[in-house]
Enzyme design. Sequence first.
Site, PDB file in Angstrom:
ATOM      1  N   SER A   1       0.809  -1.138   0.025  1.00 59.24           N
ATOM      2  CA  SER A   1      -0.125  -0.042   0.058  1.00 59.24           C
ATOM      3  C   SER A   1       0.902   1.278   0.177  1.00 59.24           C
ATOM      4  CB  SER A   1      -0.930   0.016   1.211  1.00 59.24           C
ATOM      5  OG  SER A   1      -1.230   1.144   1.453  1.00 59.24           O
TER       6      SER A   1
ATOM      7  N   TYR B   1      -1.748   0.371  10.015  1.00 59.43           N
ATOM      8  CA  TYR B   1      -1.950  -0.309   8.945  1.00 59.43           C
ATOM      9  C   TYR B   1      -0.788  -0.273   8.051  1.00 59.43           C
ATOM     10  CZ  TYR B   1      -3.566  -1.053   3.919  1.00 59.43           C
ATOM     11  OH  TYR B   1      -3.770  -1.376   2.742  1.00 59.43           O
TER      12      TYR B   1
ATOM     13  N   LYS C   1       2.011  -3.322   6.719  1.00 59.76           N
ATOM     14  CA  LYS C   1       2.274  -3.791   5.096  1.00 59.76           C
ATOM     15  C   LYS C   1       3.873  -3.253   4.803  1.00 59.76           C
ATOM     16  CE  LYS C   1      -1.697  -4.725   3.359  1.00 59.76           C
ATOM     17  NZ  LYS C   1      -1.985  -6.033   2.800  1.00 59.76           N
TER      18      LYS C   1
END
Length: 323
Positions: A117, A141, A145
Amino acid sequence: MNILVVGGAGYIGSVCAELLLNEGHQVAILDNLSEGHRAAVDRRAHFIQLDLANRDGLAQAVVRSCPDAIMHFAASALVGESMRDPSKYFRNNIANGLNLLDAMTAADVRQIVFSSSCATFGLPERTPIDESFPQRPINPYGESKLAFEKILRWYDQIHGLRFVSLRYFNAAGASGKFGEDHRWETHLIPNVLKVALGRQPHVEIFGTDYDTPDGTCIRDYIHILDLARAHILALGASASGSYNLGTGGGSSVRQVIDACCKVTGKEIPVIEKPRRCGDPPRLIATSEKIKRELGWQPQFQALDTIVTSAWKWHQQFPNGYGD
Ligand code: UDP
């Protein structure tokens, strides 16, 4: 090829599986259906319902499907939720992902395409963002990643696991068959289209005081079919690598809402709200590296084209997948 699509009942995974099947590949889809939908599993694929936390079950499933490569989409993917419940993000996106990597090495599966991402970049100092930009995530988040990207580098070095990490910017739009349906919808385009469908009275704009031409955040919206195409090209990569995936163009929240008004012919009432926590003002990719190295070319760059495909899907499935 024989491909195991992990998280293939979700938005991006379902469209990638569809494209793989259209191109004659053999596909198995593994998903726990916590975020994904049974109806988003392409009927031509073999389906395995399994949670990545089930380490032994996963090891057996990978051995049984004996894939040439794995595409790994299964993850928790909401920035806001990750700020409230980091444990869920580190567990699902790192610990459970490790179960998958260990199952792969045990079964001698040597290739993975990983959904990463642009959240790994945090607050970039300028745009467009290329692969040399420092990765400094600003939420769990993005951190999860980035951690998995780093783990992949070590598994490549130590176990010879070839990887391609694709750092998505804003996936949007639909294929003819599959589209975006999250049980808790936070994304801009589906939220705007829900208003056009009459299912919501208005859309909220989170922040109108950003340092952008119209004061709203700018994102690089990439058509889901262009994104899916990149995954197929990644299967042919001869070496491991990480690539940014966007169109190189940006649209503001207001521009997206205007495009939705135009495409749907409906009025979209808006309510201006304060900024949403953790939103960078401007995220635009440069995808020159994947164009150069893997021959990727986006075909559906225009925002209207992206919104039109989403609108068709939402009209056809006004209740989404209905589960
Ligand atoms: N956004 C908004 N209203 C919504 C959903 C999103 O104003 O109902 C804004 C959000 O603050 C961000 C942009 O739209 O600036 C894109 O948000 P989205 O959640 O679609 O993707 P993200 O960039 O967060 O991954």
